[in-house]
Design an enzyme around this catalytic site. Structure first.
Site, short mmCIF file in Angstrom:
data_model
loop_
_atom_site.label_atom_id
_atom_site.label_comp_id
_atom_site.label_asym_id
_atom_site.label_seq_id
_atom_site.Cartn_x
_atom_site.Cartn_y
_atom_site.Cartn_z
N CYS A 292 7.20 -6.55 7.66
CA CYS A 292 8.40 -5.98 8.30
C CYS A 292 8.91 -6.97 9.34
O CYS A 292 8.12 -7.59 10.06
CB CYS A 292 8.07 -4.65 8.97
SG CYS A 292 9.53 -3.86 9.69
N GLU B 253 0.82 -1.20 0.00
CA GLU B 253 0.00 0.00 0.00
C GLU B 253 0.86 1.26 0.00
O GLU B 253 1.97 1.27 0.54
CB GLU B 253 -0.88 0.01 1.25
CG GLU B 253 -1.94 -1.06 1.22
CD GLU B 253 -2.69 -1.21 2.55
OE1 GLU B 253 -3.70 -1.91 2.55
OE2 GLU B 253 -2.26 -0.64 3.56
N SER C 4 12.51 6.96 6.83
CA SER C 4 12.23 6.76 8.25
C SER C 4 12.75 5.40 8.70
O SER C 4 12.56 4.40 8.01
CB SER C 4 10.72 6.83 8.48
OG SER C 4 10.41 6.58 9.82
N CYS D 97 2.77 -1.86 16.08
CA CYS D 97 2.64 -1.63 14.64
C CYS D 97 1.99 -2.83 13.96
O CYS D 97 2.49 -3.95 14.06
CB CYS D 97 4.03 -1.37 14.05
SG CYS D 97 4.02 -1.20 12.25
N CYS E 141 -0.77 5.97 10.26
CA CYS E 141 0.53 5.36 10.58
C CYS E 141 0.36 3.99 11.21
O CYS E 141 -0.41 3.82 12.15
CB CYS E 141 1.28 6.21 11.59
SG CYS E 141 1.74 7.78 10.96
N CYS F 23 3.28 8.58 0.94
CA CYS F 23 3.96 7.68 1.88
C CYS F 23 4.07 6.31 1.20
O CYS F 23 3.05 5.70 0.87
CB CYS F 23 3.10 7.62 3.15
SG CYS F 23 3.67 6.43 4.35
N CYS G 266 7.89 -4.30 15.88
CA CYS G 266 7.49 -3.33 16.91
C CYS G 266 6.08 -3.69 17.38
O CYS G 266 5.20 -3.98 16.56
CB CYS G 266 7.54 -1.91 16.36
SG CYS G 266 9.17 -1.49 15.71
N1 SAH Z 1 9.95 1.14 9.61
C1 SAH Z 1 10.13 2.54 9.58
C2 SAH Z 1 9.23 3.17 8.58
C3 SAH Z 1 7.74 2.97 8.86
S1 SAH Z 1 7.17 4.43 9.49
C4 SAH Z 1 9.98 3.14 10.95
O1 SAH Z 1 9.52 2.44 11.84
O2 SAH Z 1 10.36 4.28 11.11
C5 SAH Z 1 5.85 4.01 10.42
C6 SAH Z 1 5.71 5.05 11.52
O3 SAH Z 1 4.44 4.82 12.14
C7 SAH Z 1 6.76 4.88 12.61
O4 SAH Z 1 7.17 6.11 13.12
C8 SAH Z 1 6.01 4.10 13.68
O5 SAH Z 1 6.56 4.37 14.95
C9 SAH Z 1 4.61 4.62 13.51
N2 SAH Z 1 3.57 3.68 13.92
C10 SAH Z 1 3.57 2.34 13.77
N3 SAH Z 1 2.43 1.81 14.25
C11 SAH Z 1 1.68 2.85 14.70
C12 SAH Z 1 0.39 2.94 15.28
N4 SAH Z 1 -0.36 1.89 15.49
N5 SAH Z 1 -0.07 4.18 15.61
C13 SAH Z 1 0.68 5.28 15.36
N6 SAH Z 1 1.90 5.24 14.80
C14 SAH Z 1 2.40 4.04 14.48
FE1 SF4 Z 2 8.57 -2.19 11.01
FE2 SF4 Z 2 8.52 0.45 11.33
FE3 SF4 Z 2 6.37 -1.06 11.94
FE4 SF4 Z 2 8.56 -1.17 13.46
S1 SF4 Z 2 7.23 0.62 13.14
S2 SF4 Z 2 7.38 -2.94 12.73
S3 SF4 Z 2 10.16 -0.96 11.96
S4 SF4 Z 2 7.24 -0.74 9.92
#
Ligand code: SAH
Ligand code: SF4
Length: 348
Positions: A113, A93, A190, A120, A332, A106, A117
């Site tokens: 991934c 996406e 990022s 996420c 996000c 974006c 995390c």
């Molecule tokens: N993997 C990279 C790029 C993805 S960016 C990274 O982690 O930086 C995705 C962004 O969304 C990151 O800053 C992450 O911290 C944030 N994110 C992930 N899951 C989220 C959620 N459920 N609510 C708000 N932000 C989230």
């Molecule tokens: Fe991957 Fe970024 Fe999601 Fe962490 S926040 S699981 S590094 S996409």
């Protein structure tokens, strides 16, 4: 049978090498590159300033890949989520965040991934595979047929620094004056903090913007919510940020997902301020977007406001991101490479 080369996997210097290997002059590469990125050519037949012989040779040895939009959803705030099916059946996406004349796209760098995390949704799907350079570039080219794009952020699915071999050529194509012609100050990568790869990014592409998903102010909490922290704890991550060769006056963006009751107190804001005080930076507060089955909660508006104000009052540049596109799961961390089909508008 020779395997044909997808020219969208090649940066301009790599395309020059490819054509030189076939005994062609260097300027031919620039011509072909411009056809692909500035005229969106899908076949060599369209390249009318190139000889018939060369076109035939290219047709025999190479091809120009493309991504068609499989489906597109528009949220109530105008955010658009695009779904693309890849040649092996996987899908990714991209999210377009509209802003008059300054649209931001974006894009994704991986299917799933590996970083896991805890907050996420993409991370819960584990890594299926890296995207190729062409699959990264084709997301931009497909959306660009619909709307003008000003900024590119690599904040979609995946960890771009876990796929630098393909991400670096893709960014080179984005910022090439003969390619997609984005200014390097409009491209942001990022990362969750893969320190050695941050060093490589800084060496190979020192001019793009760096965003770092910090998300916690103690190793104890960061270890718990971001497994990468046990390999590269805060001290090392912040050192890598300090050493990142940003061009003059540019700032590192620290993303900070606010998790209700976990990292959203004023104590956290104070620690955050201390951690980043010697790094030219700005802070992006992202209220946690809840998803089904997640163990975290969104922060209260009062805690977001207090956190934001604490930093602003101490002269930190802060933006609190609104949950754009949350009604279509485009916010996000909500990308899962699958649209809720009954809700989506198909646009072929
Ligand atoms: N993997 C990279 C790029 C993805 S960016 C990274 O982690 O930086 C995705 C962004 O969304 C990151 O800053 C992450 O911290 C944030 N994110 C992930 N899951 C989220 C959620 N459920 N609510 C708000 N932000 C989230
Ligand atoms: Fe991957 Fe970024 Fe999601 Fe962490 S926040 S699981 S590094 S996409």
């Amino acid at each position: 049978m020779t395997v044909k080369t997808d020219l969208k996997n090649l940066s301009l210097p790599a395309l020059e090498q490819f054509l030189q290997g076939q005994g062609k002059e260097r300027f031919r590469a620039t011509q072909v590159f411009k056809w692909i990125y500035q005229h969106d050519a899908h076949s060599f037949e369209e390249m009318t300033n190139i000889s018939k012989d060369l076109r035939a040779e290219l047709t025999a040895t190479a091809f120009i890949s493309n991504l068609e939009t499989e489906a597109m959803e528009v949220g109530s705030d105008g955010t658009r989520k695009y779904l693309f099916s890849l040649s092996d059946g996987a899908s990714v996406e991209s999210v377009l965040i509209p802003d008059e004349g300054r649209n931001t796209l974006c894009i994704s760098s991986q299917v799933g991934c590996a970083m896991g995390c805890r907050f996420c949704l993409t991370g819960t799907f584990k890594l299926t595979r890296n995207l190729t350079t062409s699959e990264i570039i084709n997301q931009i080219m497909a959306v660009r047929r619909d709307v003008e794009i000003r900024n590119i952020v690599m904040m979609g699915m995946g960890e771009p620094l876990h796929n630098l071999d393909n991400v670096i050529p893709a960014i080179n194509i984005m910022i090439d004056g003969n390619g997609l012609q984005f200014s390097n100050r409009r491209v942001t990568v990022s990362t969750c903090g893969v320190v050695p790869e941050m060093e490589r990014l800084g060496r190979e592409l020192p001019n793009v913007n760096l965003a770092v998903s910090l998300n916690a102010t103690t190793d104890e909490l960061r270890d718990r919510i971001m497994p990468i922290n046990s390999a590269y704890p805060l001290k090392e991550l912040l050192r890598a940020c300090r050493e990142f060769p940003l061009p003059g006056r540019r700032k590192v963006t620290f993303e900070y997902v606010m998790l209700g009751g976990l990292n959203d107190s004023l104590e956290d804001a104070k620690r955050l301020l201390r951690l980043i005080s010697d790094i030219p930076s700005k802070v992006n507060l992202i209220p946690f977007n809840e998803f089904e089955g997640c163990e975290f909660r969104a922060p209260s508006q009062a805690s977001i406001d207090a956190f934001h104000k604490f930093l602003i009052d101490r002269h930190v540049t802060v933006i609190t991101r609104d949950s754009r596109g949350s009604d279509i799961s485009a916010a996000c961390g909500q990308l899962k490479g699958r649209l809720d089909l009954d809700a989506c508008k198909s646009e072929k």
